[in-house]
Design a protein around this motif. Structure first.
Motif, mmCIF file in Angstrom:
data_model
loop_
_atom_site.group_PDB
_atom_site.id
_atom_site.type_symbol
_atom_site.label_atom_id
_atom_site.label_comp_id
_atom_site.label_asym_id
_atom_site.label_seq_id
_atom_site.Cartn_x
_atom_site.Cartn_y
_atom_site.Cartn_z
ATOM 1 N N SER A 176 42.690 41.830 37.542
ATOM 2 C CA SER A 176 42.760 40.871 39.243
ATOM 3 C C SER A 176 44.442 41.052 39.410
ATOM 4 C CB SER A 176 42.089 39.593 38.655
ATOM 5 O OG SER A 176 42.516 38.840 37.847
ATOM 6 N N SER A 220 39.006 34.445 36.721
ATOM 7 C CA SER A 220 40.261 34.382 36.132
ATOM 8 C C SER A 220 41.058 33.021 35.185
ATOM 9 C CB SER A 220 41.537 34.855 36.911
ATOM 10 O OG SER A 220 41.862 34.028 37.941
ATOM 11 N N GLN A 221 40.054 32.175 35.141
ATOM 12 C CA GLN A 221 39.702 30.777 34.768
ATOM 13 C C GLN A 221 38.766 31.291 33.192
ATOM 14 O OE1 GLN A 221 40.260 27.848 35.827
ATOM 15 N NE2 GLN A 221 41.563 28.331 37.209
ATOM 16 N N SER A 222 39.185 30.504 32.029
ATOM 17 C CA SER A 222 39.001 30.430 30.992
ATOM 18 C C SER A 222 38.352 28.894 30.567
ATOM 19 C CB SER A 222 39.230 30.417 29.830
ATOM 20 O OG SER A 222 39.330 29.426 29.003
ATOM 21 N N TYR A 232 37.803 37.093 32.153
ATOM 22 C CA TYR A 232 37.633 35.354 32.457
ATOM 23 C C TYR A 232 36.329 35.544 33.518
ATOM 24 C CZ TYR A 232 41.014 35.086 28.842
ATOM 25 O OH TYR A 232 42.566 34.974 28.134
ATOM 26 N N ARG A 261 41.071 39.658 34.083
ATOM 27 C CA ARG A 261 42.108 39.048 34.437
ATOM 28 C C ARG A 261 43.659 39.905 34.482
ATOM 29 N NH1 ARG A 261 44.330 33.094 31.888
ATOM 30 N NH2 ARG A 261 45.035 34.256 29.581
ATOM 31 N N ASN A 262 43.353 41.212 33.418
ATOM 32 C CA ASN A 262 44.759 41.807 33.461
ATOM 33 C C ASN A 262 43.974 42.724 35.027
ATOM 34 O OD1 ASN A 262 46.137 41.333 31.549
ATOM 35 N ND2 ASN A 262 44.990 42.549 30.562
ATOM 36 N N THR A 267 46.822 27.910 33.291
ATOM 37 C CA THR A 267 46.216 28.904 33.866
ATOM 38 C C THR A 267 46.573 28.481 35.496
ATOM 39 O OG1 THR A 267 44.718 29.950 32.897
ATOM 40 C CG2 THR A 267 44.948 30.809 35.006
ATOM 41 N N GLU A 294 36.568 43.347 30.529
ATOM 42 C CA GLU A 294 38.002 42.685 31.140
ATOM 43 C C GLU A 294 38.111 42.744 32.644
ATOM 44 O OE1 GLU A 294 42.152 41.747 31.279
ATOM 45 O OE2 GLU A 294 41.353 43.313 32.531
ATOM 46 N N SER A 315 47.623 33.004 26.712
ATOM 47 C CA SER A 315 48.263 32.508 27.983
ATOM 48 C C SER A 315 50.154 32.373 27.642
ATOM 49 C CB SER A 315 47.720 30.287 27.558
ATOM 50 O OG SER A 315 47.621 30.268 26.542
#
Lengths: 355, 307
Positions: free
Chosen positions: A292, B247-249, B244, A289-290, B258, A287, A197
């Motif tokens: 999206s 897109s959340q952890s 994730y 996150r990247n 986030t 994967e 983060s």
């Protein structure tokens, strides 16, 4: 004589003990597997039920549908009807609250059987029936060939980058006396622990505003060409276990550092290199996150995992379709894991992180 | 050995070649780690917003003052630490027990079984999430149908209840033991059998042998597993990253950061939160490495290795 007898006897009981112990250990571990993987059984079973099968509250847990029969051109649902001499599966011809008419599926010619009682209290008869319609529905909403190609491309380009760079760096750390090398290595270990983060916002702005990489695969693959700290750690440890005398012998024959790496170090590190390669493949496949962040504006470049997730949040949402999505998303890594299980993480002995 | 030799030029040359090999990492460190971390420190001193980056002003320590008063941030940090304290020892204990069972020669089909136990660790977080939503469904899910109903317990309403979320966390934690399990297993299998034989002759039972031989001998692997699990909890480069959840952890602090980033668009304050998280993670890691000197066993030759 007696001594022989006793030893024979004790050997026999020892064998019995051995056998019981072995059986217990194996039984215990298999039971553990069943408990451990229990949620997956729900996933597999549910994905093979169609909507109607899934929503039927009386249906058994396994994929099943109501048994039906045809009688004089009509389709009848079969119920378990209690009659004199036990209950029989009978097709419901005319439902009634007080009495109902049934037909025996085994012997329809025998005519109508009348049963006194409320038909709603009867239980339908179910038969095992797999339904694959969920999968075809799921696949028709996606473009599996394109997604497969995209995911494979992203995974393999990154794979090439991360393997070349991590092997190089690990070789540098394991074979050369570098001034301050010990501190550089400690720094490398420290970077393993840095939370994503903290680097996310600046790297996002770098990719999108400065480099204009939004809508391309570059943010997903380029960082891997600069090595992965944890892979460097694993590879360096493996390289250090290879005797230096081999390098020195090759050096006397006039081999340069790259030659030594390729022809001496790498052939002896196949298990560790394949482990690292597999770990990266699993990571790249899952994967999201990247993907999206940077592929949202480029539908033609989206990866499998990302599309499955988007598809589910827009169209799916029903539990049985979610299970199809889960099964499809995990199938590739699981398949690769089982195919490569002979090479994966065998004898990876860690002897110390700081050194 | 060559260190005492007065051959500076050759050694320098070796150093340069070595540095050349380190180049990808050094560049990557500057571009993707050190640079962004410092940039985040800069951002944390501003009111940088996602939607209006041009009106960014320097606001000094204002974000840090806000951080001190932000109960969400406190809850997030303590939530992450709590998550670490509850899941990491559990993961370690289960992985250790499993690895100990797998060292038994009595167990057949070991390769296949270890793959089965490893398999959940490569399932994406999204897929696990889908499975758990289905399992926890109040009408059709198996948690109610198979466990709560037959036991006469009140049914679970959804995955997003307190109980559902606890179950999700436990499944996620126990389904992540794969790498730790295999690393511990390899370490156990590498222990020379003669040590066990000697202890057995001295009359040590299986428990004593495990505590006084196995555990110290595999302590480097235990330490490595702890570090890997620690990074997993705080969102670092885990050995096996499963992606994730939308897109959340699962880590509370990371979810908060986030959401501050993408929902609120407050990049300046999100950077402050990320820095707080960074400091906490680094402190725990340094403490862990300090403690390692007391309980992690380093073989003799490693200790004298000056590289």
């Amino acid at each position: 004589m007696t001594i022989f007898k006793r030893s024979d006897h004790s050997r026999l009981s020892l064998q019995t003990w051995e056998f019981t112990g072995t059986a217990l250990v194996n039984l215990f571990v298999w039971l553990l597997v069943v408990v451990y993987l229990f949620p997956l059984s729900y996933m597999v079973v549910t994905s093979l039920k169609n909507r109607e099968q899934f929503l039927d509250p009386n249906a058994p847990l396994y994929p099943a549908e109501r048994m039906r029969m045809t009688y004089q051109g009509r389709e009848l649902i079969v119920y378990q009807v209690p009659l004199q001499g036990g209950s029989h599966p009978l097709g419901l011809l005319k439902a009634g609250r007080v009495s109902s008419q049934f037909v025996d599926p085994e012997n329809p010619e025998a005519g109508i059987i009348t049963w006194e009682g409320n038909w709603r209290l009867l239980r339908a008869v179910y038969q095992f029936k797999l339904s694959t319609s969920n999968f075809s529905e799921f696949m028709s909403g996606l473009d599996p060939a394109l997604l497969l190609k995209n995911s494979l491309a992203v995974a393999l380009i990154g794979e090439f980058g991360v393997l070349c760079s991590s092997i190089m760096v690990a070789y540098g750390f394991s074979r050369f006396r570098i001034p301050g090398g010990k501190y550089l290595f400690l720094l490398l270990i420290a970077t393993i622990i840095i939370p994503d983060s903290i680097t996310l916002i600046p790297t996002y702005f770098m990719y999108v505003r400065i480099l204009d990489w939004n809508g391309t695969w570059l943010p997903l693959v380029v960082p891997h060409f600069f090595s992965s700290a944890i892979f460097v750690f694993l590879l360096r440890q493996n390289f250090k276990s290879i005797p230096k005398e081999l390098d020195e012998a090759a050096m006397l024959d006039g081999a340069g550092p790259v030659r030594i790496l390729v022809s001496i170090i790498l052939p002896q590190s196949i298990p560790t290199v394949s482990t690292v390669a597999l770990l990266h493949f699993f990571y790249a496949w899952n994967e999201i996150r990247n993907a999206s962040l940077y592929l949202g504006i480029a539908p033609q470049l989206r990866t499998f995992a990302f599309s499955v997730q988007t598809f589910q949040s827009f169209f799916g949402g029903t539990p049985e379709m979610l299970q199809v999505g889960a099964l499809v998303a995990m199938s590739a890594p699981v398949l690769v894991l089982f195919l490569a299980q002979r090479l994966f993480m065998q004898d990876m002995v860690i002897t110390g992180m700081e050194k | 050995m060559t260190a005492s030799h007065p051959r500076p030029s050759r050694q320098q040359q070796e150093g340069y070649i070595g540095l050349l090999f380190l180049l990808p990492w050094i560049l990557g460190f500057l571009l993707f780690k050190a640079g962004p971390i410092l940039a985040a420190l800069g951002f944390s001193l501003t009111d940088f917003k996602m939607l209006s980056p041009e009106s960014t002003r320097f606001i000094g320590l204002e974000n840090y003052i806000r951080l001190i008063g932000d109960s969400n941030a406190g809850a997030g940090i303590f939530g992450s630490i709590g998550y670490f304290i509850t899941t990491v020892p559990l993961q370690l204990a289960v992985a250790l027990a499993l690895a100990a069972i797998f060292t038994s020669d009595r167990l057949k089909n070991r390769r296949f079984l270890r793959t089965l136990f490893f398999m959940p660790s490569i399932i994406s977080a999204t897929a696990i999430f889908f499975v758990m939503i289905g399992l926890a469904d109040p009408r059709t899910g198996w948690i109610n149908k198979l466990f709560l109903e037959p036991l006469g317990l009140p049914p679970m309403q959804s995955l997003f209840s307190a109980m559902g979320f606890t179950i999700l966390l436990m499944v996620m934690a126990l389904w992540s033991i794969g790498p730790g399990f295999l690393i511990l297993l390899s370490a156990m299998q590498a222990i020379p059998q003669e040590i066990y034989e000697a202890a057995r002759v001295d009359g040590a039972g299986p428990v004593l042998r495990f505590v006084s031989i196995t555990l110290p001998m595999i302590s480097p692997a235990i330490f490595f597993t702890l570090v890997v699990n620690l990074t997993g909890v705080f969102g670092g480069a885990v050995l096996l990253d499963r992606g994730y959840l939308f897109s959340q952890s699962l880590s509370p602090m990371e979810s908060y950061i986030t959401s501050m980033m993408f929902d609120e668009g407050e990049l300046g304050y999100a950077s402050t939160l990320a820095w707080a998280m960074f400091v906490v993670t680094m402190s725990i890691t340094i403490a862990l490495f300090r403690s390692a000197r007391k309980w992690v066993y380093f073989p003799e030759e490693e200790r004298h290795d000056d590289l």
